[in-house]
Enzyme design. Structure first.
Site, PDB file in Angstrom:
ATOM      1  N   LYS B  27     -10.322 -40.489 -70.631  1.00  0.00           N
ATOM      2  CA  LYS B  27      -9.769 -41.651 -69.925  1.00  0.00           C
ATOM      3  C   LYS B  27     -10.503 -42.915 -70.364  1.00  0.00           C
ATOM      4  O   LYS B  27     -11.716 -42.890 -70.568  1.00  0.00           O
ATOM      5  CB  LYS B  27      -9.894 -41.443 -68.419  1.00  0.00           C
ATOM      6  CG  LYS B  27      -9.163 -42.475 -67.568  1.00  0.00           C
ATOM      7  CD  LYS B  27      -9.311 -42.153 -66.074  1.00  0.00           C
ATOM      8  CE  LYS B  27      -8.558 -43.143 -65.202  1.00  0.00           C
ATOM      9  NZ  LYS B  27      -8.721 -42.844 -63.754  1.00  0.00           N
ATOM     10  N   SER B 102      -4.500 -42.514 -61.046  1.00  0.00           N
ATOM     11  CA  SER B 102      -4.543 -43.470 -62.125  1.00  0.00           C
ATOM     12  C   SER B 102      -4.774 -42.828 -63.504  1.00  0.00           C
ATOM     13  O   SER B 102      -4.595 -43.499 -64.520  1.00  0.00           O
ATOM     14  CB  SER B 102      -5.651 -44.490 -61.877  1.00  0.00           C
ATOM     15  OG  SER B 102      -6.913 -43.849 -61.890  1.00  0.00           O
ATOM     16  N   SER B 126      -7.040 -39.725 -58.195  1.00  0.00           N
ATOM     17  CA  SER B 126      -6.582 -40.118 -59.530  1.00  0.00           C
ATOM     18  C   SER B 126      -6.624 -39.035 -60.599  1.00  0.00           C
ATOM     19  O   SER B 126      -6.071 -39.224 -61.682  1.00  0.00           O
ATOM     20  CB  SER B 126      -7.384 -41.326 -60.020  1.00  0.00           C
ATOM     21  OG  SER B 126      -6.966 -42.486 -59.362  1.00  0.00           O
TER      22      SER B 126
END
Lengths: 92, 424
Positions: B27, B102, B126
């Site tokens: 990420k 997210s 997330s």
């Protein structure tokens, strides 16, 4: 309804505290949305006072010199630097 | 077909080890030395970290290859991966729908087979939300199991880095690589000091004989009917394998979402104060006074959702309102923790739908932030209580994936991995 009287002026005041410039459209949009969101947050009034047990403890280390970023690495992402230092806006 | 899962595709090759031959996407809020790390924000469009996060060191030491940095909601602020400055991600398992957020890019590249595994971060769901929406597995570890050194902070008291993978065993293997104490993160703990160890992959044996599952009724109340049906079908599957369940009430959970958002926004308003366009980020120029320059930098560099959260957090911490919002949210957090403690007196694990809904259509929730926040009802309590949880895919509703969340006791990763592996 929130007892926070949300209007574009109040949003502008918070934005100043947060150091975020907003345009007029954002001020109006946020004023409208904050009324909804803050009135939802107000349901926290129903939460009883609850004792907290702190789970975190301070972690200390000896205050000794150790490896860290060098000056060039520390400055590599700065939009501008001067004489090996960050260049910031004028302090007025 | 491109789902826009990556922000930067640049390969970083590791040494040799248990993850040799495996690709692990990372990420884009996790620092990679020499490879830009944007947090999905225009503010950090050109930011190149001078050091690696501890988890990145761990991956490379274990022999993994990092194929790129994955797309995400800007600074982790979103439930749909539509707030990224680099464009939205599409759900490979449900075209036309959001991948969740997210960590939507991380879940999407795993679901599409573009990476074997991925790392996400979970502040209020997330990792688990995109895992559920994309039909893959995601683990949010106990707070302190995994080092946050090199993770660009959003809400430090809540967030953990966690694995996303096609199966529970793969996720457990990746967790094994990234878990462990780190002197550079003072909030990390050694699991061995908490009566357990790091043999996570071996725990994926699917043995649920005698497992007692508590089902919090509050987490079913707001869920869509089709999601609830899939949830009970999965619980039945666990029963057939020797587990049993009972329903339990945790009244504090009714207030978890608002407590989560007040705390997360407050921490965000402080954490994101560092972005002033001087040391990194978009310069606000050198004219006028410095506050004006900082405010210009942040107007240009931050997107709408980030501004919204910084402003609301600033408000919640401001004089006269702190007791009303921030202090009450901390009371709610302590209450949620107490409720979980009590529930675990009669249950080994707790189970619920991961998300109360199936994936939104792309664009559906963008104009209504409160609607997006409320979708986090089932995931946020776990972060408030610092507990571990796993999301496993349990089926779909007309092609829209549904995930089951299993919550464990503090440092109970092996228990939730064992239970989850009976299903996926």
């Amino acid at each position: 309804m929130s007892d926070f009287d949300v209007g574009p002026d109040e949003v502008e005041h918070i934005a100043e505290l947060a150091r975020v410039e907003l345009n007029e459209e954002e001020r109006a949009l946020f004023a409208e949305q904050f009324a909804d969101i803050l009135s939802y947050f107000e349901t926290l009034d129903e939460v009883p006072e609850t004792d907290r047990e702190p789970e975190l403890t301070n972690v200390m280390r000896p205050d000794e010199r150790r490896e860290c970023l060098d000056q060039e690495e520390a400055l590599q992402n700065a939009p501008e630097s001067e004489d090996g230092q960050f260049k910031g806006p004028r302090v007025s | 077909m491109s789902h826009n899962g990556y922000i930067t595709e640049e390969e970083i090759a590791g040494e040799d080890g248990p993850l040799a031959g495996k690709t692990v996407a990372v990420k884009d809020n996790i620092s990679t030395e020499g490879v830009r790390t944007t947090c999905g924000s225009a503010m950090l469009e050109e930011y190149v970290p001078p050091y690696d996060a501890t988890v990145v060191d761990n991956l490379l030491d274990a022999g993994a290859t990092i194929p790129g940095k994955t797309n995400m909601d800007e600074f982790g602020m979103g439930t749909t991966t539509e707030t990224s400055a680099f464009g939205p991600v599409e759900n490979p398992a449900a075209p036309g729908h959001v991948p969740g957020g997210s960590s939507g890019g991380s879940a999407a590249v795993v679901a599409a087979g573009d990476a074997d595994l991925a790392l996400g971060t979970d502040t209020g769901g997330s990792v688990r939300c995109p895992a559920a929406f994309c039909g893959v597995v995601g683990i949010k570890p106990t707070y302190g199991l995994v080092s946050r050194y090199g993770l660009i902070a959003y809400a430090n008291s809540l967030e953990q880095i966690g694995p996303i993978a096609p199966t529970v065993e793969d996720a457990a293997e990746l967790l094994e690589v990234i878990a462990g104490p780190d002197e550079r993160d003072g909030t990390t703990h050694d699991a061995r000091d908490h009566g357990t160890d790091y043999e996570f992959a071996a725990a994926a044996d699917g043995d649920v004989e005698g497992l007692e599952i508590g089902v919090p009724t509050e987490l079913l109340d707001g869920a869509e009917d089709t999601v609830v049906e899939q949830f009970w079908a999965a619980v039945e599957e666990l029963e057939e394998q020797g587990a049993s369940y009972h329903e339990v009430s945790l009244p504090s959970l009714e207030h978890a979402v608002e407590a989560y958002y007040v705390i997360a926004m407050s921490e965000a308003s402080s954490n994101l104060a560092r972005f002033d366009g001087v040391r990194y980020g978009k310069s606000g120029g050198y004219d006028g006074n410095w506050n004006e320059s900082f405010a210009r930098s942040r107007e240009e560099g931050f997107g709408e959702e980030v501004k919204r959260r910084i402003l609301l957090g600033t408000y919640a911490l401001s004089a006269g309102y702190q007791d009303k919002y921030y202090k009450k949210a901390q009371d709610a957090r302590a209450w949620v923790q107490q409720d979980f403690d009590e529930a675990f007196e009669d249950a080994d694990v707790l189970a619920s739908p991961t998300m109360p809904i199936t994936p939104f259509e792309m664009g559906e929730s963008l104009d209504d932030p409160l609607k997006m926040y409320l979708a986090d009802a089932n995931t946020t309590p776990v972060n408030l209580a610092n507990l571990p949880a796993i999301s496993v895919p349990v089926g779909d509703d007309s092609g829209l994936p549904v995930g089951l969340q299993i919550v464990g006791q503090s440092f109970g990763e092996k228990q939730i991995i064992r239970a989850g592996s009976a299903l996926a």
